[in-house]
Design a protein around this motif. Structure first.
Motif, PDB file in Angstrom:
ATOM      1  N   TRP A  14      -6.818   4.057  -5.660  1.00 47.54           N
ATOM      2  CA  TRP A  14      -5.653   3.613  -4.104  1.00 47.54           C
ATOM      3  C   TRP A  14      -5.438   4.378  -4.310  1.00 47.54           C
ATOM      4  O   TRP A  14      -5.378   4.962  -2.599  1.00 47.54           O
ATOM      5  CB  TRP A  14      -6.190   2.568  -4.437  1.00 47.54           C
ATOM      6  N   HIS A  74      -5.490   8.210  -4.772  1.00 46.95           N
ATOM      7  CA  HIS A  74      -6.218   9.229  -4.034  1.00 46.95           C
ATOM      8  C   HIS A  74      -6.268   9.182  -2.388  1.00 46.95           C
ATOM      9  O   HIS A  74      -6.876   8.269  -2.005  1.00 46.95           O
ATOM     10  CB  HIS A  74      -7.513   9.351  -5.149  1.00 46.95           C
ATOM     11  N   PRO A  75      -5.959  10.550  -2.379  1.00 48.06           N
ATOM     12  CA  PRO A  75      -5.941  10.611  -0.608  1.00 48.06           C
ATOM     13  C   PRO A  75      -7.947  10.676  -0.036  1.00 48.06           C
ATOM     14  O   PRO A  75      -7.716  10.480   0.843  1.00 48.06           O
ATOM     15  CB  PRO A  75      -6.172  12.632  -0.761  1.00 48.06           C
ATOM     16  N   ARG A 132       1.139   4.296  -1.924  1.00 48.59           N
ATOM     17  CA  ARG A 132       0.577   5.392  -2.590  1.00 48.59           C
ATOM     18  C   ARG A 132       2.173   6.215  -3.124  1.00 48.59           C
ATOM     19  O   ARG A 132       1.822   6.648  -4.792  1.00 48.59           O
ATOM     20  CB  ARG A 132      -0.386   6.072  -2.182  1.00 48.59           C
ATOM     21  N   LEU A 172       1.564  -1.359  -0.040  1.00 46.74           N
ATOM     22  CA  LEU A 172       0.365  -0.162  -0.201  1.00 46.74           C
ATOM     23  C   LEU A 172       0.598   1.384   0.090  1.00 46.74           C
ATOM     24  O   LEU A 172       0.599   2.545   0.423  1.00 46.74           O
ATOM     25  CB  LEU A 172      -0.826  -0.282   1.214  1.00 46.74           C
ATOM     26  N   VAL A 190     -10.391  -2.580   2.367  1.00 47.79           N
ATOM     27  CA  VAL A 190     -10.427  -3.572   0.594  1.00 47.79           C
ATOM     28  C   VAL A 190     -10.678  -5.076   1.017  1.00 47.79           C
ATOM     29  O   VAL A 190     -11.398  -6.008   0.706  1.00 47.79           O
ATOM     30  CB  VAL A 190     -10.134  -3.163  -0.172  1.00 47.79           C
ATOM     31  N   THR A 221      -9.448   7.823  -0.922  1.00 49.17           N
ATOM     32  CA  THR A 221      -9.977   6.193  -0.626  1.00 49.17           C
ATOM     33  C   THR A 221      -9.906   6.124   0.047  1.00 49.17           C
ATOM     34  O   THR A 221      -8.350   6.199   1.252  1.00 49.17           O
ATOM     35  CB  THR A 221      -9.113   5.645  -2.173  1.00 49.17           C
ATOM     36  N   GLN A 222     -10.195   4.595   0.584  1.00 53.00           N
ATOM     37  CA  GLN A 222      -9.007   3.481   2.201  1.00 53.00           C
ATOM     38  C   GLN A 222      -8.894   2.825   1.395  1.00 53.00           C
ATOM     39  O   GLN A 222      -9.843   1.543   1.759  1.00 53.00           O
ATOM     40  CB  GLN A 222     -10.306   4.003   2.540  1.00 53.00           C
ATOM     41  N   PRO A 223      -8.169   2.182   0.603  1.00 52.34           N
ATOM     42  CA  PRO A 223      -7.664   1.268   0.015  1.00 52.34           C
ATOM     43  C   PRO A 223      -7.020   0.127   1.267  1.00 52.34           C
ATOM     44  O   PRO A 223      -7.049  -0.967   1.148  1.00 52.34           O
ATOM     45  CB  PRO A 223      -6.255   1.323  -0.754  1.00 52.34           C
ATOM     46  N   GLU A 224      -7.197   0.082   2.438  1.00 52.39           N
ATOM     47  CA  GLU A 224      -6.960  -0.229   3.640  1.00 52.39           C
ATOM     48  C   GLU A 224      -7.417  -0.782   3.907  1.00 52.39           C
ATOM     49  O   GLU A 224      -7.548  -1.944   4.637  1.00 52.39           O
ATOM     50  CB  GLU A 224      -5.287   0.407   5.020  1.00 52.39           C
TER      51      GLU A 224
END
Lengths: 455, 455
Positions: free
Chosen positions: B28, B30-31, A180, A178, B38, B33-36
């Motif tokens: 993912w 971009h600030p 970014r 992760l 998913v 979003t919350q990919p952590e």
């Protein structure tokens, strides 16, 4: 001072085996059941929450891939176990969620993925009861005329499990980065194809699901034949088994535990959970009356059909008050071998007529039925648990929801008072409830290298 | 006075296509979003509840049976769609739940059963996006070296659907009697084997699940090739499609609707839902800035790999600011034929470099991307809806959860004010939301007899 610290007391484990209106084949006719609700999710939600209120380790749904015989006379639910357990995951917090999935008519990629998914969405509470399927009716729903031979089914099951565990290990635990800033979501050196090329399966991998909270779901097995016991000793972490007497239970327990060292495993790596169908009354007389009530509601035609299936012998039309006919040998049975032997011996030992045998099997289909007060039931469980026949029990309420409520409200507190059962969950995952470790991923190059090299 | 009653106004339908951190391939990073999250069920629970708050018809999860290329640079969720939607069924009440399941690597008995189960447990909200799978990586997870040829996949899909619908019809709606007194749970004359004996499948049946609330799940299809359109016209009730311009949308809409009468179906029997990736800003400038931000976060290596897959052509190492190389013909593409053609034409028409094409495809992988204010987006949807290009839309937020929240909070109210979209759910089932009938069971002997006889 670790040397003198008292060892943690041995605690028993309890699984609630949930089945429509209950395990007794006439339960749905009894006024305490609600068969009209067996296609209603809220019914199962109540059952799961009741089991969780009792701090049980897990709930379990069995499964079959065909409409079993004589649907006419028994309540059939509407739910496939994995979809049902996924739904129940959101309305429970701690209890384990175990589903039967057959290795005979499934593909390892699908199965590994669905269990990984259930494990993620439940926060590490998934368990897989691995079965090899036993009927020609199931084969005929999957383009096969005849069923795979018993030992071939176990060959396939072993390879199936090998592929599944490789898939679960195809992501290292710390593969997700992760990052970014650099645009790196996954460290792709930690996600690898499995390149399995076997007798029954060719699977490239990797799985398209990251490694799940438990690593693998809890691996459960329920066959008690020679093949079944050997499979359990090699792979299973919990075993559901049908044992009629303490002596049978002790002998099975010892047999399976003794097989573990050959596979590099210790006694604690596998929990043995005999089935118990507790018919609960506030007095012994009340419990016996309930048992009789259920027996009186049995439809003999249904019982004969069930028995014909278990014994691999068509019993239709035989006089109910006569003896069993000549039966085949276990080696000629291609379905559930251990259940065949158990039922045949039960009838022979106690000299039962067909009617008596049907009554005896009504509650637990070969699992032990015990009618008594909560104290008497707790005594039975304690005896098996302390006398080397059980690490816990597969609790099969004869009628639902009442039979589970009675067990949770009246039997569990006695077990807790005796210090035999937890009063609160101490773990989060199903493996933690059963005191089993989280498996390490085995496919990392460092892990492989370490095996073959001096430390 | 029915003759003068005003017809119910035509309303559009909205499906929320949910995908990890969002549809933009750089979302993912971009600030917003919350990919952590998913692999966290509560994340998807929030998305489903947001869509339901907006009174959308349904949510949808796509699926693939292999880890797609370049996982390194994009967020991957942990959930298999059917287990995920079962879990979401318990935390939502009205919204439809659509999952992709491939007919290429599954068995109709399993698939029919799981959808019947989801339909029961959600109270009639299941939908099945029928896909035929398109990649060699998927084939290699199921013991096959090469992928089934495109038209053979559709042959198999047609027979798969035939078997599935027969299984769903294998129980009549009123088969369950629940007669406790006589001990008859099911009228077994209303539960029948299907005895399917076909080219790809031999399935005895019946299904081991009673007929579900919707009869069949909503049948959705998403291929837009010649085979795909023909399959949709015959079976599908909703079609997801990628169309770049109004003219393309109109021509696709007309083409598919015109095929329906040949299959004895009318225009209203199938809803066409083009994809739209709405990049929403409170001003047009803000929307364009967000679009640019996302483009700037793209990893070209990832975009090239995606594009190589879509075009069936290895583009690795080609200069990003150069043109596309010579491409194969559609007839030589064995994956997603319609997507190949769409992308190839887009590049040719607008004379795009590889870098420009990657940017253009980042948001919707070939689906239409539109950046603007909520009013401008509503205008676009209204135009397509009233100008014969759409019955509704497959909404693909570029980033999640924010992109869905913005759509629900700012675009939906405008559509509602214009009388184009419902303000409350009027139905309970997914079929009711889409205005589609519940299919009658076809296997009852009386139904068969009625077909061939004068009324």
């Amino acid at each position: 001072m670790p040397a003198t610290s008292t060892p943690r007391p041995r605690r028993l484990h309890l699984n609630a085996f949930l089945m429509n209106a209950g395990h007794h084949d006439a339960a749905w006719r009894h006024p305490r059941t609600q068969p009209e609700r067996v296609t209603d999710l809220r019914y199962f939600q109540h059952l799961a929450q009741t089991a969780e209120r009792g701090k049980l380790d897990s709930i379990f749904f069995a499964d079959g891939l065909a409409l079993w015989g004589k649907v006419k006379h028994n309540a059939l639910g509407g739910f496939e176990p994995l979809t049902l357990l996924s739904a129940l995951a959101t309305v429970t917090e701690r209890i384990g969620l175990i589903a039967t999935v057959s290795t005979t008519f499934n593909e390892p990629f699908h199965t590994a993925r669905k269990f990984a998914s259930l494990d993620h969405l439940s926060g590490g509470r998934a368990g897989w009861n691995i079965v090899t399927s036993g009927t020609a009716d199931e084969a005929r729903n999957f383009g096969q005329d005849e069923h795979l031979e018993h030992s071939l089914r176990y060959d396939r099951a072993r390879e199936f499990l090998e592929v599944a565990t490789k898939l679960w290990d195809s992501w290292e635990d710390d593969a997700i980065l992760l990052d970014r800033t650099r645009g790196i979501y996954v460290d792709d050196e930690k996600v690898r194809p499995i390149d399995h090329w076997g007798e029954h399966f060719v699977v490239q991998g990797p799985l398209n699901v990251p490694r799940s909270p438990q690593g693998y779901p809890l691996l459960v097995q329920a066959g008690s034949s020679e093949d079944g016991k050997e499979f359990a000793a090699q792979y299973a972490e919990a075993v559901f088994t049908a044992q009629q007497s303490l002596a049978d239970g002790q002998s099975f327990y010892k047999d399976v535990k003794n097989r573990l060292p050959r596979h590099g495993r210790s006694e604690d790596d596998l929990k043995i959970l005999p089935g118990i169908c507790p018919v609960i009354g506030s007095t012994e007389a009340e419990a016996r009356a309930l048992e009789q009530e259920l027996t009186d509601l049995q439809v003999p035609e249904y019982g004969l059909a069930q028995l014909s299936g278990m014994l691999g012998t068509d019993l239709t039309g035989l006089p109910l008050d006569g003896p069993l006919p000549e039966l085949p040998e276990e080696r000629d049975i291609n379905g559930n071998k251990s259940r065949f032997t158990l039922v045949a011996e039960l009838a022979r030992r106690d000299g039962l007529t067909l009617r008596e045998l049907i009554a005896r099997l009504g509650g637990g289909r070969g699992h032990r039925v015990f009618a008594g007060t909560p104290d008497q039931i707790a005594d039975q469980l304690e005896e098996w648990f302390t006398q080397g026949a059980a690490d816990g029990f597969n609790v099969m309420p004869p009628h639902l929801p009442g039979g589970l409520e009675d067990f949770v409200d009246h039997v569990v507190p006695i077990l807790q008072d005796r210090g035999l059962f937890r009063t609160e969950y101490t773990g989060r995952t199903l493996r933690e409830h059963y005191g089993l470790p989280r498996p390490e991923g085995r496919l990392a190059p460092s892990a492989t290298a370490a095996e073959g090299q001096p430390a």
